[in-house]
Write an enzyme that holds these catalytic residues in place. Structure first.
Site, PDB file in Angstrom:
ATOM      1  N   HIS A 139     -12.701   7.048 127.484  1.00 10.30           N
ATOM      2  CA  HIS A 139     -13.978   7.392 128.132  1.00 10.30           C
ATOM      3  C   HIS A 139     -15.152   7.364 127.158  1.00 10.30           C
ATOM      4  O   HIS A 139     -16.267   7.713 127.519  1.00 10.30           O
ATOM      5  CB  HIS A 139     -13.843   8.786 128.757  1.00 10.30           C
ATOM      6  N   ASP A 193      -8.433   6.280 129.832  1.00 11.73           N
ATOM      7  CA  ASP A 193      -9.503   7.251 130.068  1.00 11.73           C
ATOM      8  C   ASP A 193      -8.906   8.495 130.724  1.00 11.73           C
ATOM      9  O   ASP A 193      -8.458   8.456 131.877  1.00 11.73           O
ATOM     10  CB  ASP A 193     -10.541   6.588 130.988  1.00 11.73           C
ATOM     11  N   SER A 234     -20.087   7.037 133.476  1.00 12.80           N
ATOM     12  CA  SER A 234     -19.528   8.291 133.980  1.00 12.80           C
ATOM     13  C   SER A 234     -20.495   8.908 134.999  1.00 12.80           C
ATOM     14  O   SER A 234     -20.759   8.297 136.026  1.00 12.80           O
ATOM     15  CB  SER A 234     -19.235   9.216 132.803  1.00 12.80           C
TER      16      SER A 234
END
Lengths: 288, 288
Positions: free
Chosen positions: A267, A232, A154
């Site tokens: 995620h 995600d 991320s």
């Protein structure tokens, strides 16, 4: 004399996970980090152990991935050390630094802030590219400073890609999980770059945008592994924009940019754990 | 109609981790649990997927091991479902149930309390051996109720060993990490059994003590895998007493009781993650 303080030494997959800290001058505070030493590497011969740097995402410390990312599993088998830095300075008492989960504490974005008040200490780019590795290689001479790769998740995927693309040859390889691949065009990135650089610093923004950096890449042929989960929510919300990174790769003829869209994966660290071995394997190709 | 509520479905190692809950009559409350379905098992044919039950330790919920234990890694490869129950009833509002981390909430010890007020709901033995599996096998017919093994950590290692030894043939195999192997002789066990059974119920205590149950074992030859870390502070403090379990095994000629003392490993999930594959392998020998 080492300037690193050892706070814990935890047995993990035949090696040791060290919880460490040091007083960092770039970030003007004590910085915690973790270092996984694979089997036989706690006191190995000088320069024998390659290193994979793992950069964490928003809100994380060095501990999240150490506990839940499953990187030690593959790193143990491949004989690779894993360095887990923190994600920002801590406790600088800058006004507002603890107000948001996506800016300030836990959200340093791996840039050197140039705008006050964050320019005083929010220097995670210099910290991760220079001060932390210098500290670590001095304290752990068994590590090989000439064999370092980088990965991240991320915000940390953004960090891994931008640090790799800005420093030709510094890292042997790069990979990323769900990276913020085009921060100048997503809300997370815009908020961060506005706060750390200023709204009018568009050229500065581009210097820390993986997609923009890829457009200008003139180094050796790229081999970049990226995993993005189709479940995600941040991908769905347009915070990651891997499609823009892919478009830049296609336009530049960088056939080695491989974005794998993993069906249903989200995620979370469940995704990292599932594919951690693949990313270790990717790094090992270049580190061994 | 299934009485199970699905709260989340998370992709993990090619399968799905389901976060579930149901209203349990034994424990008089809504109980959360997790179920990992390996690749291809989300809607497989009836009775095709064996199950490993993982019992957690003090303070844990179903989530801790799901995130940090890495049982999914091996379970995915072996095609085994993993059932993660909670460790106690929740929210019964029994006076004092939240006062200690080692008694009451998060500390059900896998017994049916007979002493008031805990006798109203603290029935984790019946819950784990009967109500939960009945619920799960009804809701997920692809699971095979005739192929079930059990494992666990610390208090959950105690649970795994005692449930196995009290129910000959019910579980195909058993293993444990750092089990409380002789609770009648350690502070954790004495506190729990005093509270759940009463101080004067010594015979009842013995019925839920793995070492005492092993002394009386008359079932088939045993093959029990136990890992204990030599750096485990609770082991050093005498809370686990695997040496007493080993002594009972030696006295009874149970050569299949294998306690591995793992150098430096502690009481944490780092240890479970390291050896989870071995315990999956142990269960798979009997489940496949």
């Amino acid at each position: 004399m080492s300037c690193v303080t050892e706070k814990a030494r935890i047995a993990s997959f035949g090696g040791k996970l060290l919880k460490l800290s040091h007083n960092a001058s770039t970030t003007r505070c004590e910085m915690s980090f973790n270092l996984y030493l694979p089997p036989g590497a706690t006191d190995g011969a000088a320069g024998t152990v390659p290193v994979l740097i793992y950069l964490s995402g928003l809100t994380c410390t060095a501990d999240n991935c150490s506990e839940k990312g499953f990187f030690q599993h593959g790193a143990s088998k491949k004989g690779i050390a894993v360095l887990y830095p923190d994600t920002s300075p801590r406790g600088l008492n800058i006004e507002g630094e603890n107000d948001s989960w996506d800016f300030g504490s836990g959200a340093g974005f791996y840039v050197d802030a140039t705008k006050a008040p964050y320019s005083e200490g929010y220097k995670m780019y210099s910290y991760v590219t220079e001060e932390l590795p210098q500290t670590v290689f001095q304290a752990f001479p068994q590590l090989d400073s000439s064999r370092v790769s980088i990965t991240g998740h991320s915000m940390g995927g953004h960090g891994a890609l931008t640090l790799f693309l800005r420093n030709t040859g510094k890292y042997k390889s790069v990979s990323a999980f769900a990276p913020i691949a085009n921060p100048i065009n997503c809300p997370w990135g815009q908020k961060a770059f506005k706060g750390y650089f200023g709204e009018d610093q568009q050229e500065k923004w581009k210097e820390h945008d993986a997609t923009e950096l890829l457009k200008k890449w003139s180094g050796p042929e790229l081999d970049i592994l990226i995993d993005v989960g189709t479940g995600d929510n941040f991908y769905k919300q347009g915070q990651l924009l891997p499609e823009n990174f892919q478009a830049a790769a296609d336009a530049g003829g960088h056939k080695g940019v491989k974005i794998r869209y993993q069906p249903d994966y989200d995620h979370s660290y469940y995704t990292m754990a599932t594919f951690a071995d693949d990313h270790i394997e990717h790094a090992a190709k270049y580190l061994k």
